[in-house]
Enzyme design. Sequence first.
Site, PDB file in Angstrom:
ATOM      1  N   HIS A   1       0.835  -1.252   0.020  1.00 14.97           N
ATOM      2  CA  HIS A   1      -0.016   0.071   0.083  1.00 14.97           C
ATOM      3  C   HIS A   1       0.888   1.205  -0.021  1.00 14.97           C
ATOM      4  O   HIS A   1       1.846   1.323   0.462  1.00 14.97           O
ATOM      5  CB  HIS A   1      -0.938  -0.018   1.357  1.00 14.97           C
ATOM      6  CG  HIS A   1      -2.102   0.957   1.175  1.00 14.97           C
ATOM      7  ND1 HIS A   1      -1.839   2.257   1.405  1.00 14.97           N
ATOM      8  CD2 HIS A   1      -3.404   0.712   0.610  1.00 14.97           C
ATOM      9  CE1 HIS A   1      -3.197   2.765   1.223  1.00 14.97           C
ATOM     10  NE2 HIS A   1      -3.895   1.905   0.829  1.00 14.97           N
TER      11      HIS A   1
ATOM     12  N   ASP B   1      -8.032  -5.429   0.128  1.00 11.18           N
ATOM     13  CA  ASP B   1      -8.556  -6.111  -0.978  1.00 11.18           C
ATOM     14  C   ASP B   1      -8.006  -7.776  -0.856  1.00 11.18           C
ATOM     15  O   ASP B   1      -8.658  -8.264  -1.378  1.00 11.18           O
ATOM     16  CB  ASP B   1      -8.037  -5.707  -2.651  1.00 11.18           C
ATOM     17  CG  ASP B   1      -8.536  -4.433  -2.674  1.00 11.18           C
ATOM     18  OD1 ASP B   1      -9.602  -4.055  -2.668  1.00 11.18           O
ATOM     19  OD2 ASP B   1      -7.508  -3.681  -3.144  1.00 11.18           O
TER      20      ASP B   1
HETATM   21  N1  ACO Z   1       4.024  -7.643  -4.775  1.00 10.79           N
HETATM   22  C1  ACO Z   1       5.310  -7.350  -5.089  1.00 10.79           C
HETATM   23  N2  ACO Z   1       6.061  -6.445  -5.042  1.00 10.79           N
HETATM   24  C2  ACO Z   1       5.393  -5.339  -4.457  1.00 10.79           C
HETATM   25  C3  ACO Z   1       4.091  -5.142  -4.330  1.00 10.79           C
HETATM   26  C4  ACO Z   1       3.407  -6.217  -4.387  1.00 10.79           C
HETATM   27  N3  ACO Z   1       1.947  -6.215  -4.263  1.00 10.79           N
HETATM   28  N4  ACO Z   1       3.785  -4.086  -3.949  1.00 10.79           N
HETATM   29  C5  ACO Z   1       5.053  -3.397  -3.881  1.00 10.79           C
HETATM   30  N5  ACO Z   1       6.238  -4.038  -4.396  1.00 10.79           N
HETATM   31  C6  ACO Z   1       7.528  -3.563  -4.283  1.00 10.79           C
HETATM   32  C7  ACO Z   1       7.631  -2.895  -5.415  1.00 10.79           C
HETATM   33  O1  ACO Z   1       7.879  -3.569  -6.692  1.00 10.79           O
HETATM   34  C8  ACO Z   1       8.847  -2.040  -4.777  1.00 10.79           C
HETATM   35  O2  ACO Z   1      10.088  -2.777  -5.168  1.00 10.79           O
HETATM   36  P1  ACO Z   1      11.426  -2.258  -5.134  1.00 10.79           P
HETATM   37  O3  ACO Z   1      11.814  -1.231  -4.060  1.00 10.79           O
HETATM   38  O4  ACO Z   1      12.412  -3.505  -5.303  1.00 10.79           O
HETATM   39  O5  ACO Z   1      11.506  -1.583  -6.268  1.00 10.79           O
HETATM   40  C9  ACO Z   1       8.568  -1.735  -3.612  1.00 10.79           C
HETATM   41  O6  ACO Z   1       7.557  -2.727  -3.050  1.00 10.79           O
HETATM   42  C10 ACO Z   1       7.876  -0.431  -3.332  1.00 10.79           C
HETATM   43  O7  ACO Z   1       6.630  -0.450  -4.048  1.00 10.79           O
HETATM   44  P2  ACO Z   1       6.149   0.578  -5.026  1.00 10.79           P
HETATM   45  O8  ACO Z   1       5.393   0.303  -6.200  1.00 10.79           O
HETATM   46  O9  ACO Z   1       7.099   1.755  -5.060  1.00 10.79           O
HETATM   47  O10 ACO Z   1       4.825   1.180  -4.232  1.00 10.79           O
HETATM   48  P3  ACO Z   1       3.585   2.077  -4.470  1.00 10.79           P
HETATM   49  O11 ACO Z   1       3.304   2.780  -3.146  1.00 10.79           O
HETATM   50  O12 ACO Z   1       3.888   2.723  -5.439  1.00 10.79           O
HETATM   51  O13 ACO Z   1       2.557   0.998  -4.599  1.00 10.79           O
HETATM   52  C11 ACO Z   1       0.731  -0.176  -4.702  1.00 10.79           C
HETATM   53  C12 ACO Z   1       1.487   0.561  -4.122  1.00 10.79           C
HETATM   54  C13 ACO Z   1       0.113   0.026  -6.040  1.00 10.79           C
HETATM   55  C14 ACO Z   1      -0.603  -0.706  -4.024  1.00 10.79           C
HETATM   56  C15 ACO Z   1       1.566  -1.884  -4.726  1.00 10.79           C
HETATM   57  O14 ACO Z   1       1.861  -2.070  -3.498  1.00 10.79           O
HETATM   58  C16 ACO Z   1       0.734  -2.972  -5.392  1.00 10.79           C
HETATM   59  O15 ACO Z   1       0.864  -2.779  -6.735  1.00 10.79           O
HETATM   60  N6  ACO Z   1      -0.020  -3.841  -4.689  1.00 10.79           N
HETATM   61  C17 ACO Z   1      -0.680  -4.823  -5.465  1.00 10.79           C
HETATM   62  C18 ACO Z   1      -1.996  -4.111  -5.914  1.00 10.79           C
HETATM   63  C19 ACO Z   1      -2.762  -3.928  -5.070  1.00 10.79           C
HETATM   64  O16 ACO Z   1      -3.083  -4.803  -3.859  1.00 10.79           O
HETATM   65  N7  ACO Z   1      -3.667  -2.760  -4.952  1.00 10.79           N
HETATM   66  C20 ACO Z   1      -4.572  -2.307  -4.080  1.00 10.79           C
HETATM   67  C21 ACO Z   1      -3.877  -1.374  -2.859  1.00 10.79           C
HETATM   68  S1  ACO Z   1      -5.354  -0.686  -2.055  1.00 10.79           S
HETATM   69  C22 ACO Z   1      -6.221   0.101  -2.864  1.00 10.79           C
HETATM   70  O17 ACO Z   1      -6.094   0.801  -3.697  1.00 10.79           O
HETATM   71  C23 ACO Z   1      -7.818  -0.058  -2.690  1.00 10.79           C
END
Ligand code: ACO
Length: 431
Positions: free
Chosen positions: A305, A362
Amino acid sequence: MRTKTVKLEYDGKELELPVLYSTTGEGCIDISELRSQTGLTTLDPGFGNTASCVSKITYVNGEQGILRYRGIPIETVAEKMTFVETAWLLIYGRLPTMAEMKAFSTRLTNNELLHEGLLHHFDAFPPNGQPMSILSAVVNSLICYSPEIMDTTDEEAMRNAVAAIISKVRTIAAFSYRKAMGLPFVYPDPARSYCENFLHMMFSIPHKPHQPTPEAVKALNLFLMLHADHEQNCSTSTVRIVGSAETNLFSSVASGICALWGKLHGGANVAVFEMLLRLAKGDEDINSFIERVRKKQARLMGFGHRVYKTFDPRAKILKKAVFDLLETERINDPLINIALKLEETALNDDYFRERHLYPNVDFYSGMILRALRIPLNMYTVMFAIGRVPGWIAHWREGNEGTRRLARPRQLYQGPVETPFIPLDLRHGEEN
Ligand code: ACO
């Protein structure tokens, strides 16, 4: 009291920027004078560090896993309130009195029907039409049939528009399901509560009214309340930005529905389930899936998140509610074991620990919807029904006081000025 400032040195000049504080003590540098004083703008892709507005609606503390609606902890909301009461709280800023609740419920009931002309729209969508696309289109079309609800300049008109959108979005969602299933529409029953009425419109058949159990109604209330607001997330920011152009409430909410659809946002609840179903089929086991996630070949949906760097409090509440509902409805769902194993494996894995990735709202929400017999392609629609009060509250707040058109700057890195070559003189490789 002397306010704190931040000093910025640039090009031999010094600028003091005021630091503003939230009621919970977090500081925020006010850069509104930055460009006029220095010519500089700021760059913050994804808005990870940028407060786009001042808000009094919802508080999230991502480090401590705190979520409060108008100051009320989400755990209390979940235990003691209903969705309709939560909607009133978010939109009007305080807990309603009994008389206010009754008046609001009456308004919702008075607004539950759709204009009969609007029903023809459902015929025009193909049988497998995406429910999110139908929802956003029909919400936007409401104003064609009742143009008077666009005018929200006086408080009475606003109260009606609020009730219209909250009530009708539920009817639209249920009708889109009935249409997709080739079933006749079931009209709302004014004697039923908001959530019971939704399940009635979804699952009653002529001459056989559906009577959901109190536990099912409670679980649906919980699901909707937990999704009701989450401050400046992608869809809510969209609603505020669209509303800042003085776009009407209904079209602004329709744009929020579109933003919610994406699988990194509300669409994640469908993506989580598709992931669980793939794992249940046995084509891949949990350990090799996690290995692919570590290698960045896949994402663990329902984890991570932007704000929460610990457990999302909504995920904790939902996880417990899933077990309660499966037990009371006597459902044996093998997917819950896959979800539990996946969560445990991820939480014990360094990749997730180092990045502070925990289950978000979720991860378990779909298990509740599945137990309520809601089809998978409606999961994000259910999220949207829940989020409508939050969108309304933010649209109203954004339009109060000194409204300003939302219009971000950019850091332009394209060509400075390109010489124009007439078409017949342009030569080069085709691509
Ligand atoms: N699975 C694997 N790796 C992940 C995930 C995940 N679900 N979420 C984040 N990461 C990793 C990224 O690849 C990144 O890795 P790095 O440092 O090696 O590059 C690190 O964790 C930081 O992640 P970011 O993408 O920079 O985090 P951001 O805050 O931009 O993204 C997000 C948040 C989009 C929710 C992300 O965690 C994600 O894609 N989760 C899966 C989708 C999801 O469940 N979305 C619902 C969110 S809640 C809502 O909107 C209602």
